[in-house]
Motif scaffolding. Sequence first.
Motif, mmCIF file in Angstrom:
data_model
loop_
_atom_site.group_PDB
_atom_site.id
_atom_site.type_symbol
_atom_site.label_atom_id
_atom_site.label_comp_id
_atom_site.label_asym_id
_atom_site.label_seq_id
_atom_site.Cartn_x
_atom_site.Cartn_y
_atom_site.Cartn_z
ATOM 1 N N GLY A 152 0.937 -1.191 0.064
ATOM 2 C CA GLY A 152 0.040 -0.091 -0.050
ATOM 3 C C GLY A 152 0.989 1.250 0.012
ATOM 4 O O GLY A 152 1.624 1.366 -0.867
ATOM 5 N N SER A 153 0.496 2.072 1.016
ATOM 6 C CA SER A 153 1.167 3.460 1.196
ATOM 7 C C SER A 153 2.716 2.997 1.119
ATOM 8 O O SER A 153 3.571 4.061 0.984
ATOM 9 C CB SER A 153 0.623 4.314 2.135
ATOM 10 O OG SER A 153 -0.735 4.436 1.801
ATOM 11 N N THR A 154 3.052 2.077 1.947
ATOM 12 C CA THR A 154 4.454 1.743 2.146
ATOM 13 C C THR A 154 5.340 1.631 0.933
ATOM 14 O O THR A 154 6.535 1.910 0.753
ATOM 15 C CB THR A 154 4.605 0.513 2.830
ATOM 16 O OG1 THR A 154 3.736 0.569 4.125
ATOM 17 C CG2 THR A 154 5.926 -0.070 3.180
ATOM 18 N N LYS A 155 4.643 1.104 -0.211
ATOM 19 C CA LYS A 155 5.358 0.661 -1.379
ATOM 20 C C LYS A 155 5.909 2.113 -2.309
ATOM 21 O O LYS A 155 6.926 2.007 -2.778
ATOM 22 C CB LYS A 155 4.521 0.111 -2.266
ATOM 23 C CG LYS A 155 5.142 -0.539 -3.514
ATOM 24 C CD LYS A 155 4.223 -1.545 -4.288
ATOM 25 C CE LYS A 155 3.113 -0.644 -4.985
ATOM 26 N NZ LYS A 155 2.228 -1.620 -5.715
ATOM 27 N N ALA A 156 4.790 3.171 -2.033
ATOM 28 C CA ALA A 156 5.180 4.234 -3.013
ATOM 29 C C ALA A 156 4.849 5.367 -2.164
ATOM 30 O O ALA A 156 3.762 6.152 -1.984
ATOM 31 C CB ALA A 156 3.982 4.311 -4.156
ATOM 32 N N ASN A 157 6.059 5.915 -1.499
ATOM 33 C CA ASN A 157 6.139 7.354 -0.888
ATOM 34 C C ASN A 157 7.522 7.772 -1.117
ATOM 35 O O ASN A 157 8.470 7.238 -1.910
ATOM 36 C CB ASN A 157 5.701 7.072 0.585
ATOM 37 C CG ASN A 157 6.826 6.095 1.246
ATOM 38 O OD1 ASN A 157 7.840 6.330 1.468
ATOM 39 N ND2 ASN A 157 6.282 4.876 1.536
ATOM 40 N N SER A 158 7.675 8.977 -0.441
ATOM 41 C CA SER A 158 9.079 9.577 -0.651
ATOM 42 C C SER A 158 10.314 9.113 -0.153
ATOM 43 O O SER A 158 11.247 9.431 -0.279
ATOM 44 C CB SER A 158 9.070 11.296 -0.488
ATOM 45 O OG SER A 158 7.785 11.718 -0.787
ATOM 46 N N ALA A 159 10.224 8.253 0.859
ATOM 47 C CA ALA A 159 11.029 7.244 1.556
ATOM 48 C C ALA A 159 11.971 8.075 2.337
ATOM 49 O O ALA A 159 13.298 8.224 2.364
ATOM 50 C CB ALA A 159 11.859 6.431 0.344
ATOM 51 N N CYS A 170 2.587 5.848 -8.601
ATOM 52 C CA CYS A 170 1.585 6.781 -8.019
ATOM 53 C C CYS A 170 1.290 6.076 -6.689
ATOM 54 O O CYS A 170 1.210 4.719 -6.489
ATOM 55 C CB CYS A 170 0.361 6.757 -8.801
ATOM 56 S SG CYS A 170 -1.005 7.656 -7.729
ATOM 57 N N GLY A 171 1.394 6.817 -5.436
ATOM 58 C CA GLY A 171 1.035 6.284 -4.104
ATOM 59 C C GLY A 171 -0.109 6.863 -3.249
ATOM 60 O O GLY A 171 -0.445 8.018 -4.038
#
Lengths: 411, 479
Positions: free
Chosen positions: B39-46, B307-308
Amino acid sequence: MRDLVIIGGGPAGMSAAIAAYESGVRDILILERDEHLGGILQQCIHNGFGLHKFGEELTGPEYAWKYEKTIRQLGLEVKQNTMVLDLSEDKVITATNQDDGVFQLQARAVILAMGCRERSKGALNIAGSRPAGIYSAGTAQKLINMKGYLPGRNVVILGSGDIGLIMARRMTLEGAKVHAVCELMPYSGGLARNIEQCLHDFDIPLKLSHTVVEIHGKDRVEGVTVAQVDENRKPIWETREYIPCDTLLLSVGLIPENELSKTAGVDLCSATNGAVVDQDRQTSVAGVFACGNVLHVHDLVDFVSQEAEIAGHAAAEYLGGSQAGSLKIPIRTDGKIRYTVPQIITAKKDVTVYFRVSNVYQNVKITVSDADKVLLSKKKRKVAPGEMETVTITGEQLENATELTFTLEVM
Amino acid sequence: MYDVVIIGAGVVGGLTAYTLAKYDLKVCILEKENDVAMGSTKANSAIVHAGFDAAPGSLKAQLNVRGAKMMKSLCQALGVKYRQNGSLVVGFDEDDRKVITSLLERGKRNGVEQLQVIDKQQLQQLEPNLSDNALCALWAPTGAIVCPYELTIASIGNAMDHGAELKCNFAVNSITEAEDGYLVASETEQLRSRFVINCAGVYSDEIAKLAGDSSFDIHPRKGEYILLDKECGSLVSHTIFRVPSKMGKGILITPTVDGNLLLGPTSVDIPDKSNKNTSEAGFAEIIAKSRESLPSVPLGKAITSFCGLRSVGSTGDFIITSPKKGFVNAAGIESPGLSASPAIAEYIIDMLEKQGLVLTAKSDYIPTRPPMHTFREASLEEKNKIIRKNPAYGKIICRCEGITEGEILDAIHCNPQARDLDGIKRRTRAQMGRCQGGFCGPSIMELLARELGIPYESVTKSGGASVLTVGKTKGGQQV
């Protein structure tokens, strides 16, 4: 220490190896990352290879076998399943395989023959979702021809490069329906004969000046939206059209794989994405040669073999002690001619120069001049970016040359 | 009967499982997708935010600052890539300068260390490629970057090595109170647990409602990104923010721990929690805003875009609550959720303990996990030792990233096991390079089919109906 190490055992690497052997080199090692020799030819099971070189229409594997057979007969050393990880400027090669582990070896001369890769979808930034069913045309070719699996049943192809055209036919023959081939440019980047034989013969529509603007589908592709583009290649909103499909194939360009050339400090040409070379295909690093699709993307394997022979013979001469002369005649282009190979001439002998134009032009005159002096000119009814052209300049013509300019005039 | 069931295998669920792994407890993680970190964990600014952004006194501020301090040693223990590269909030006019001054004050009140405002000259020394129009910046040396899915995979892997169970493709559709706890069920399976933790990301409001708690809502806010080739990874060394607005922290430019350059995110509220589509408008915004900060950004070097979704909670703060005994929500975990995640896990477990969960330390507990990239970073001699023992490490499968068969087999067999192409990608980086899986995809599919004992045509990109091939070819059928 090895005399000649060739990185890549595809058509370029094999042909270069044989040429070097013919010119007297005996200590030759070919490093090939795949399980078999032949490179991309292994998966090109269609025919049409070898017309220029052998006067017959061979399949890719048949063409490759002609060279592999010779290599086996000559007993040249080949390390398969071997990936080169690094090449240094002083020609130390670091490679890995299952038997030797990670190993290093010093070469006296190196021929770069790593081929090219397909531009990926990421580079295109197509809007929409990221489902399964999006493949580059070559990956689909590998799935079908090497693995025996069909990537999908309803297909849209973006890009009309030769692999895309070949795959339009291949997927049709496998029972899939190819709904359209979309090409961003107003002309195809593929060979005219492939448009005839792969699209027209199968009634597959070629949509010029069209692109895919959105990908739909959650798990698997469910459709794509295509649109016509204007003269600035911007999609025209009103022309949007939804095409249901489960597969999108991309044939949007090939990029020479020059990662190792970069680690070796070889100068690269921004037009070809390959090394800058002289008429012997020697790069800016002495003793490092390049040929085939790693140097510039070819339309026909026959020309790859031809070019690799030049590199193989030249590597032998280099190993024999001959050095590149101090002569440096650069070749300039006018923009209508996108690039030439070689980009520089260092010896006054007959040189065949390969070049590509940047657009489709009718009734043209191509002129090679040295400053104000015209060395030669050549008329053509039609030139296109998808078809490589050649001219041969004689040693005599180069006698007092300082800088060559290639220009194209529409008459 | 489980002691604790965690719903959602994102970074919060993962670190909660990891933190529980040191105690003698029966733990199960439920995930509706085919893999963890989907989910959000996969696609964010890290990004590990320093902690100057959240309102003083909020849970976001408290847990961000604490989580960011825990992150470095946590990543070390779990073998996860982490780099303290520092961050810069760059101002372009006098209004920006005012915001930056207030961020400095806010940061100090939140307990962020080493914060300072720097002028144009200092800024140019730190980041020579930034636009000449940049006037000043808030410099947070404690800001860092991390790999969020690697963190999640490693924490769940460690928890599983200590006995935790992971059930993927388990979409919870009912939660009922029962004697001594709850019954948690999907369409096909039912579990009993004394405690239930809701870490379901954008779906956490729906999970809470299943348990009878309608006190909050989550709405998804889309963020699109463009990822550039590793050639561009050193154009900036810090994470470059614009001054924040109501909708978030604006388009940032940051190196990633893997050496790429990441641009994004956009910020658009959407109604659909499954919509992760990129858009032409999004690309245009990312490109325009990135160029303002970094005029030389080479967009031709894009290798992918994605996209996240942010889980924006209706309260404005993290929603970490216990509406009824034994049931805990960890919801509304939007930015700085990743930075706060280690502290959120601690906070949750503290709540459980107060509600009667007995935490008895395990005698054989190991807090560490060998890094997933051990082989890649080994010396020549070490590599050769490994290859002699297992020749699969001598065979390169992904040529762009130099990933070997041995590493791919590890990804398939180590906890939590990769079961699809994307799972291999997140664990090994195979298919993440320049060709994006063009060369190695079919070979990795072969390894997955062989190791999982499934037909080639059943191999998926990311579970569910994401099949990669539709059957054998005409010639293939005869074989």
